[in-house]
Design a protein around this motif. Structure first.
Motif, PDB file in Angstrom:
ATOM      1  N   VAL A  98       0.998  -1.470   0.403  1.00 24.83           N
ATOM      2  CA  VAL A  98      -0.171   0.039   0.142  1.00 24.83           C
ATOM      3  C   VAL A  98       0.684   1.058   0.036  1.00 24.83           C
ATOM      4  O   VAL A  98       1.912   1.167   0.887  1.00 24.83           O
ATOM      5  CB  VAL A  98      -1.178   0.161   0.857  1.00 24.83           C
ATOM      6  N   HIS A  99       0.521   2.168  -0.765  1.00 26.21           N
ATOM      7  CA  HIS A  99       1.130   3.687  -1.048  1.00 26.21           C
ATOM      8  C   HIS A  99       1.034   4.539   0.664  1.00 26.21           C
ATOM      9  O   HIS A  99      -0.083   4.310   1.122  1.00 26.21           O
ATOM     10  CB  HIS A  99       0.434   4.343  -2.041  1.00 26.21           C
ATOM     11  N   GLY A 100       2.413   4.361   1.138  1.00 27.52           N
ATOM     12  CA  GLY A 100       2.436   5.412   2.034  1.00 27.52           C
ATOM     13  C   GLY A 100       1.288   6.834   2.309  1.00 27.52           C
ATOM     14  O   GLY A 100       1.238   6.721   3.342  1.00 27.52           O
ATOM     15  N   LYS A 101       0.730   6.998   1.631  1.00 28.92           N
ATOM     16  CA  LYS A 101       0.202   8.163   1.392  1.00 28.92           C
ATOM     17  C   LYS A 101      -1.204   7.644   1.508  1.00 28.92           C
ATOM     18  O   LYS A 101      -2.097   8.675   1.653  1.00 28.92           O
ATOM     19  CB  LYS A 101       0.690   9.507   0.064  1.00 28.92           C
ATOM     20  N   ALA A 102      -1.836   6.815   1.291  1.00 25.55           N
ATOM     21  CA  ALA A 102      -2.923   5.903   1.368  1.00 25.55           C
ATOM     22  C   ALA A 102      -3.846   6.093   2.397  1.00 25.55           C
ATOM     23  O   ALA A 102      -3.038   5.698   3.176  1.00 25.55           O
ATOM     24  CB  ALA A 102      -2.875   4.646   0.202  1.00 25.55           C
ATOM     25  N   ASN A 103      -4.627   6.463   2.577  1.00 21.77           N
ATOM     26  CA  ASN A 103      -5.888   6.783   3.663  1.00 21.77           C
ATOM     27  C   ASN A 103      -6.276   4.629   4.190  1.00 21.77           C
ATOM     28  O   ASN A 103      -6.818   4.727   5.588  1.00 21.77           O
ATOM     29  CB  ASN A 103      -6.595   6.976   3.487  1.00 21.77           C
ATOM     30  N   ILE A 104      -6.384   3.946   2.696  1.00 21.52           N
ATOM     31  CA  ILE A 104      -6.659   2.800   2.960  1.00 21.52           C
ATOM     32  C   ILE A 104      -5.122   2.203   3.453  1.00 21.52           C
ATOM     33  O   ILE A 104      -4.484   1.866   2.940  1.00 21.52           O
ATOM     34  CB  ILE A 104      -6.940   2.133   1.791  1.00 21.52           C
ATOM     35  N   THR A 105      -4.935   1.538   4.557  1.00 18.89           N
ATOM     36  CA  THR A 105      -4.331   0.996   5.342  1.00 18.89           C
ATOM     37  C   THR A 105      -3.417  -0.634   5.344  1.00 18.89           C
ATOM     38  O   THR A 105      -4.459  -1.156   4.971  1.00 18.89           O
ATOM     39  CB  THR A 105      -3.582   0.909   6.591  1.00 18.89           C
ATOM     40  N   LYS A 106      -3.055  -0.983   4.798  1.00 20.15           N
ATOM     41  CA  LYS A 106      -2.321  -2.867   4.646  1.00 20.15           C
ATOM     42  C   LYS A 106      -3.593  -3.275   5.750  1.00 20.15           C
ATOM     43  O   LYS A 106      -3.757  -4.301   5.553  1.00 20.15           O
ATOM     44  CB  LYS A 106      -1.281  -2.455   4.406  1.00 20.15           C
ATOM     45  N   ALA A 107      -3.192  -2.921   7.028  1.00 18.82           N
ATOM     46  CA  ALA A 107      -3.583  -3.056   8.577  1.00 18.82           C
ATOM     47  C   ALA A 107      -5.358  -3.710   8.302  1.00 18.82           C
ATOM     48  O   ALA A 107      -5.624  -4.807   8.575  1.00 18.82           O
ATOM     49  CB  ALA A 107      -3.450  -2.708   9.405  1.00 18.82           C
ATOM     50  N   GLN A 108      -6.064  -2.435   7.238  1.00 20.05           N
ATOM     51  CA  GLN A 108      -7.499  -2.235   7.110  1.00 20.05           C
ATOM     52  C   GLN A 108      -7.802  -3.461   6.200  1.00 20.05           C
ATOM     53  O   GLN A 108      -8.086  -4.606   6.284  1.00 20.05           O
ATOM     54  CB  GLN A 108      -7.603  -1.479   6.453  1.00 20.05           C
ATOM     55  N   LEU A 109      -6.850  -3.649   4.982  1.00 18.33           N
ATOM     56  CA  LEU A 109      -6.669  -4.226   4.479  1.00 18.33           C
ATOM     57  C   LEU A 109      -6.622  -6.130   4.741  1.00 18.33           C
ATOM     58  O   LEU A 109      -7.345  -7.077   4.747  1.00 18.33           O
ATOM     59  CB  LEU A 109      -5.786  -4.577   2.556  1.00 18.33           C
ATOM     60  N   ASP A 110      -5.846  -6.128   5.366  1.00 13.01           N
ATOM     61  CA  ASP A 110      -6.081  -7.842   6.055  1.00 13.01           C
ATOM     62  C   ASP A 110      -6.584  -7.964   6.993  1.00 13.01           C
ATOM     63  O   ASP A 110      -6.991  -9.587   7.010  1.00 13.01           O
ATOM     64  CB  ASP A 110      -4.236  -7.861   6.773  1.00 13.01           C
ATOM     65  N   ASN A 111      -7.816  -6.982   7.505  1.00  9.10           N
ATOM     66  CA  ASN A 111      -8.873  -7.836   7.974  1.00  9.10           C
ATOM     67  C   ASN A 111     -10.313  -8.091   7.223  1.00  9.10           C
ATOM     68  O   ASN A 111     -10.791  -9.246   7.359  1.00  9.10           O
ATOM     69  CB  ASN A 111      -9.448  -6.411   8.756  1.00  9.10           C
ATOM     70  N   ILE A 112      -9.910  -8.599   5.629  1.00  8.88           N
ATOM     71  CA  ILE A 112     -10.689  -8.797   5.504  1.00  8.88           C
ATOM     72  C   ILE A 112     -10.410 -10.185   4.655  1.00  8.88           C
ATOM     73  O   ILE A 112      -9.697 -10.264   4.081  1.00  8.88           O
ATOM     74  CB  ILE A 112     -10.731  -7.525   3.715  1.00  8.88           C
ATOM     75  N   ARG A 113     -11.436 -11.098   4.830  1.00 14.75           N
ATOM     76  CA  ARG A 113     -11.046 -12.196   4.269  1.00 14.75           C
ATOM     77  C   ARG A 113     -12.557 -12.864   3.748  1.00 14.75           C
ATOM     78  O   ARG A 113     -13.762 -12.409   4.082  1.00 14.75           O
ATOM     79  CB  ARG A 113     -10.979 -13.121   5.719  1.00 14.75           C
ATOM     80  N   ILE A 114     -12.509 -13.471   2.249  1.00 16.88           N
ATOM     81  CA  ILE A 114     -13.280 -14.479   1.802  1.00 16.88           C
ATOM     82  C   ILE A 114     -13.932 -14.918   2.866  1.00 16.88           C
ATOM     83  O   ILE A 114     -13.346 -16.578   2.896  1.00 16.88           O
ATOM     84  CB  ILE A 114     -13.046 -14.636   0.156  1.00 16.88           C
TER      85      ILE A 114
END
Length: 272
Positions: free
Chosen positions: A139-155
């Motif tokens: 994830v780009h360092g300036k993005a509001n969406i963080t990698k931690a938030q994305l890691d919480n998403i699971r199918i």
């Protein structure tokens, strides 16, 4: 001459009419003053109908002429040479449009069924590329969406898969609908993702720990029998890896029967 180009929200007929008018007006004008005025605006006019930097630049270059302050005759000759260059360019483009020798996008017209199916299959077969780019890549360092938030998403189930797939298909096929109920005459069925413009339904399956390969087979067999669409595509997100032989599934389910074309696409395993 061959261009990579697309149409700017106009039908092919409208673009052809535009080019034919420009050709007629330029060809029937003998006054060098009028020709000069037409040449000055022709590239901009074309840019309102066509997306192609290469094409617009060529028309712009072709329309340029040399003004000779010492000889009006030389200036007139240069203007008429530019006129002929632009006419040649416009005529060739019109010919390509008329004979379909170039690939272009007509935003007002639906794609034919064959092309639509190819695009849908391309999206489905590359489903994991979206998952990787959206959720796994850095994830780009300036993005509001963080990698931690994305890691919480699971199918977790097929509804999660369905939602992601629909978000990928909807921008391309704007008539696509989700959870469509249809009465086939003898029963009522529900299409997970339905695309009326190409008579296609996508049935989404997501394997779970309680599902067996046999139960998956039974579900797909029942669905393909009752679905009232020309094209039925099964998208199996096999998160539990219950399918033992993907190639065997392809041979069994990729077929045509009862005027229905059936395809199966299996993705396994994907961790999300």
């Amino acid at each position: 001459m061959k261009y990579n180009m697309s149409l700017k929200k106009h039908s092919v007929c409208e673009v052809l009419d535009f080019f034919n008018i420009q050709i007629y007006e330029l060809a029937s004008t003998n006054s060098t003053i009028d020709i000069s005025n037409i040449l000055k605006g022709i590239a901009f006019k074309v840019s309102e109908y066509i997306n192609s930097e290469e094409l617009i630049l060529e028309i712009k270059n072709s329309s340029e002429y040399i003004s000779n302050t010492f000889s009006e005759l030389k200036t007139d000759e240069s203007i008429n040479e530019a006129k002929n260059r632009v006419l040649s360019c416009l005529n060739i483009i019109t010919s390509y449009l008329s004979e379909d020798k170039i690939k272009f996008i007509d935003y007002k017209s639906d794609m034919d069924e064959y092309t639509s199916i190819l695009i849908i299959k391309k999206i489905l077969n590359n489903f994991y590329e979206h998952i990787k780019a959206m959720y796994f890549d850095t994830v780009h360092g300036k993005a509001n969406i963080t990698k931690a938030q994305l890691d919480n998403i699971r199918i977790g189930n097929e509804y999660d898969v369905q939602r992601i797939l629909f978000s990928l298909i909807k921008p391309v096929f704007t008539d696509a609908k989700i959870e469509v109920v249809d009465n086939t005459g003898c029963s009522t069925v529900r299409y997970d993702i339905d695309i009326g413009s190409c008579n296609t339904t996508i049935e989404v399956k997501c394997s779970r720990k309680s599902m067996t390969e046999r139960s998956l087979n039974e579900e797909m067999g029942s669905d393909s029998f009752h679905y009232n669409r020309n094209n039925i595509i099964f998208f199996v997100y096999d998160k539990e890896s219950i399918v033992s032989d993907i190639q065997s599934y392809h041979k069994t389910y990729n077929k045509v029967f009862d005027n229905k074309s059936i395809d199966i696409i299996i993705i396994q395993p994907i961790i999300l």
